[in-house]
Design an enzyme around this catalytic site. Structure first.
Site, PDB file in Angstrom:
ATOM      1  N   SER A 135       0.839  -1.202   0.000  1.00  0.00           N
ATOM      2  CA  SER A 135       0.000   0.000   0.000  1.00  0.00           C
ATOM      3  C   SER A 135       0.868   1.242   0.000  1.00  0.00           C
ATOM      4  CB  SER A 135      -0.904   0.023   1.237  1.00  0.00           C
ATOM      5  OG  SER A 135      -0.146   0.312   2.400  1.00  0.00           O
ATOM      6  N   ASP A 136       0.340   2.326  -0.550  1.00  0.00           N
ATOM      7  CA  ASP A 136       0.936   3.617  -0.239  1.00  0.00           C
ATOM      8  C   ASP A 136       0.703   3.847   1.248  1.00  0.00           C
ATOM      9  OD1 ASP A 136       2.135   6.085  -0.401  1.00  0.00           O
ATOM     10  OD2 ASP A 136       0.948   6.759  -2.117  1.00  0.00           O
ATOM     11  N   TRP A 137       1.517   4.706   1.835  1.00  0.00           N
ATOM     12  CA  TRP A 137       1.502   4.863   3.288  1.00  0.00           C
ATOM     13  C   TRP A 137       0.171   5.487   3.745  1.00  0.00           C
ATOM     14  CZ3 TRP A 137       5.120   2.279   1.595  1.00  0.00           C
ATOM     15  CH2 TRP A 137       6.196   1.836   2.345  1.00  0.00           C
TER      16      TRP A 137
END
Length: 772
Positions: A227-229
């Site tokens: 995932s993106d953060w």
């Protein structure tokens, strides 16, 4: 650590593996000897925070080489150079014991307003895909991984955590996914980072169509999806959809939810096994590559590479003749017929603009690098010049600067410029205007800078404008300024590289990977950016960037692919042929007809007149950066993949190459075509079953049903006496009925085409197709 599998772990251990242990580290499983690995931000340098640094990494991070961001590096169009930069990034990543560098970003520049455009290569998917492949290969050649981002349709910062990118199938496949497909198939990045946004109403982090069907089943992706953060919305939904690793740590919250979901039957444990195994595989791959590069870092060598890359990233937009400023001026009549650039070393120069002294060399946000050193253009220009170099700031980039302060700085710059042979004005966008997290409001340079330029032109015609910007800016002064240099954001060595180009030590060879429009209202997404109420309609469809401007014949400031040199190039006659595997081979002789060594970016575009689908006027399909000595001619060969000729056919939900005679245009930009050739391409078979909803025209074109229905129509027309007498001359009644649904023809044809006959004919036609 060898041979660990998910079956060796407890349910709780498997769940813990699928989220980070902290902001940058994966979770270790000490019981089986599985270590944690570190991932960290890029993509144009290593942003590894020190112990105790802030979680955003904006402050205290280890020094690393800041190479040109993608907005600059992409303008080189040079696959080999970008792969070398990737190798250097891989070296620094390995030395610092980082397993995965989070980049590159290859999202399409849908609008010039996107605040993060400086991190992306182009408005074109072929450019983005080819250059993205090069940097991934370079980085991963050093035994470390990459994270291809942001997957997918992440083209703005406004409401980026929630907004839905509402995209039709053709533009989604042909524009926004095509670059990702290229990199995945050609380079197999270790990880792919899913985006924050939704796509057609579904979060990217929860979309099985995107993360599994397209990415893995269609493209053959072998790595891990991270995932993106902070992009995870619902972990229980996202994991079986194909999201393997949630970052950063959830402090155990989602781990417990996963365990509970397995225990109550909401989540199949097999899905957790798959994700956990992918994390194990990533750790093992990282461990296998660990220590491949031993330190310490050769700081000087990497700075030299950053300088070379920066010089190759600069685009010379225009370069008119210098103007004599009187009989006593230093140029005199002997120099009045020369282009303003390159600068003469003995010229009396005045450098104006705050960016010359305090360079803007990278964008703001998660990609900010702590450079090993930083060159400024003013120092480099003074070192390269033999004559006097005066300097005045001309404007302030401080947010609180008053009009009076700006006026004082402007007056000082005008005074310094008076009597100069050439004024070099460094203009651009202050860092606060473009950044990750928000989009720009316009494409204009600050008003105080435009006022400064007007004041300078009032005292001398010989002004060189050097731009520092992460996204394109409007250039209303282009017809009044003889030379404009687009210097983008060039990384830590950009100051020296700019001087190299200004004085001709480096011949500019950069080309625009995005169109510079005349005005914001001309841009393709102008009416649909940044959307409303959580939805962004991609109403321009496939007509993104130059596809829009060129197809509509709109005036632009500078077209896609444009860039000048201090030498000149001529093109011979292009040829195009089809290879045995269906790919095209395009060849064209290119000659350096000037007096200086130079590099030309040769571009191949294709078009198909009379296509069954809407297409742009032309589309880029291949390119090559070619270095030529004065007088040298080289036969340039450019392969065009058959798959890159395909469009996404929404009727059959797959790629289709349309057969026909394609025009292959070879040129120096999308609007500077030097030679054309024609090549016949065989098409893919598209068999569509007939139904009652098929149009009469479609049925008549069918090899089985067509002759039968044509006879029925002829019989029907015979029974309609007098129709021919009242029909306007030249009007074909069959053409008038071509769009009529086949199932309704019985109301007009009567006994010539009863409903039973229609159903029988459909069945016979479809059976014949199946037998074929």
């Amino acid at each position: 650590m060898t041979g660990i599998t998910a079956s060796d772990l407890t349910l709780e251990e498997k769940a813990s593996l699928t989220s980070g242990a902290s902001f940058w580290y994966t979770t270790p499983i000490d019981r089986v000897g599985l270590p944690a690995i570190m991932v960290t931000d890029g993509p144009h340098g290593l942003r590894k925070q020190r112990e105790g640094g802030d979680h955003l990494g904006m402050g205290d991070s280890v020094p690393a080489t800041c190479f040109p961001p993608a907005v600059g590096l992409g303008s080189s169009w040079d696959v080999d150079l970008i792969e070398r930069v990737g190798q250097a990034l891989g070296v620094e990543t390995s030395i610092e014991n980082v397993a995965v560098l989070l980049g590159p970003g290859i999202n399409i520049k849908r609008s010039p307003l996107c605040g993060r455009n400086f991190e992306y290569f182009s408005e074109d998917p072929i450019v983005s895909g080819v250059l993205g492949t090069a940097i991934v290969r370079g980085i991963q050649s050093q035994g470390v991984g990459t994270s291809l981002k942001h997957f997918a349709a992440n083209n703005q910062e406004t409401d980026r955590m929630r907004a839905s990118s509402d995209v039709d199938p053709r533009p989604l496949r042909e524009i926004y996914l095509r670059a990702f497909e290229r990199v995945v198939k050609d380079a197999q990045p270790w990880t792919v980072m899913c985006a924050y946004n939704k796509i057609n109403g579904v979060y990217a982090s929860e979309d099985p169509w995107l993360l599994t069907q397209v990415l893995r089943d269609d493209w053959g992706f072998e790595g891990l999806v991270v995932s993106d953060w902070g992009a995870v919305n619902d972990r229980i939904v996202g994991l079986p959809a194909g999201l393997d690793l949630e970052m950063p740590s959830s402090n155990g919250v989602t781990d417990r939810r996963l365990v509970a979901a397995v225990e109550d039957g909401t989540l199949d444990e097999a899905a957790l096994d798959v994700a956990a195994q992918r994390v194990i595989d990533l750790v093992e791959k990282a461990q296998a590559g660990a220590g491949r590069v031993a330190g310490p870092l050769d700081v000087d060598a990497h700075h030299a590479l950053a300088r070379e890359a920066a010089g190759r990233s600069i685009v010379l937009l225009q370069n008119a003749l210098r103007q004599a400023q009187g009989p006593d001026a230093a140029e005199g009549p002997d120099h009045a017929d020369e282009p303003l650039l390159p600068l003469r070393r003995d010229a009396k120069l005045t450098v104006v603009g705050a960016f010359a002294e305090k360079p803007r060399y990278q964008g703001a946000g998660s990609s900010m690098i702590n450079p090993t050193r930083l060159d400024d253009a003013l120092t480099a220009i003074r070192a390269a010049a033999d004559g006097e170099v005066a300097y005045a700031a001309g404007f302030s980039v401080a947010p609180g600067a008053t009009d009076a302060e700006q006026a004082t700085l402007r007056a000082e710059a005008v005074a310094a410029a008076s009597g100069a042979d050439v004024v070099v004005a460094f203009l651009g966008l202050p860092a606060r205007i473009e950044s990750e997290g928000y989009d720009r409001e316009n494409i204009d340079l600050p008003v105080e800078q435009l006022a400064l330029l007007d004041a300078l032109l009032a005292v001398t015609p010989n002004v060189v404008v050097v731009l520092s910007n992460g996204g394109v800016v409007a250039l209303p002064f282009a017809d009044r300024v003889p030379a404009i240099v687009e210097a983008w954001l060039l990384g830590q060595a950009g100051g020296s590289a700019t001087a190299d180009v200004l004085f001709g030590d480096v011949n500019p060879s950069g080309k625009l990977t995005e169109t510079i429009p005349v005005r914001l209202s001309d841009t393709p997404a102008y009416l649909d950016f940044p959307g409303e109420f959580g939805h962004v309609r991609y109403g321009e469809g496939i007509f993104v960037g130059y596809r829009w401007y060129d197809s509509r014949g709109l005036d632009v400031a500078f077209p896609f692919g444009h860039g000048l040199s201090y030498t000149t190039f001529t093109y011979g006659d292009a040829t195009a042929s089809v290879d045995a595997d269906g790919d095209l081979t395009v060849t064209v002789p290119v000659t350096n007809t000037g007096a200086a060594p130079g590099r030309e970016v040769v571009q191949v575009y294709t078009s198909l007149v009379g296509s069954v689908v809407a297409r742009p006027q032309r589309e880029l399909k291949a390119f090559a950066s070619v270095e030529l000595q004065p007088g040298e001619t080289r036969e340039v060969t450019l392969p065009v993949r058959r798959e890159d000729l395909a469009y996404w056919d929404i009727r059959v939900d797959r790629w289709v190459v349309e057969g026909g005679d394609y025009t292959v245009a070879v040129g120096a930009s999308s609007r500077d075509i030097r030679s054309e050739a024609s090549v016949s391409v065989s098409g893919d078979e598209v068999a569509l079953p007939l139904s009652r909803e098929s149009s009469l025209g479609e049925v008549m074109a069918h090899p089985i049903a067509g002759p039968v229905i044509q006879a029925a129509i002829a019989q029907m027309m015979q029974g309609m006496e007098g129709v021919a007498d009242i029909m306007p001359e030249g009007v074909d009644p069959t053409a008038m009925m071509a769009s009529f649904p086949f199932g309704r023809i019985s109301m007009m044809a009567g006994d010539a085409a009863t409903p039973e006959m229609i159903d029988g004919l459909i069945a016979m036609a479809n059976a014949g197709d199946a037998g074929a």
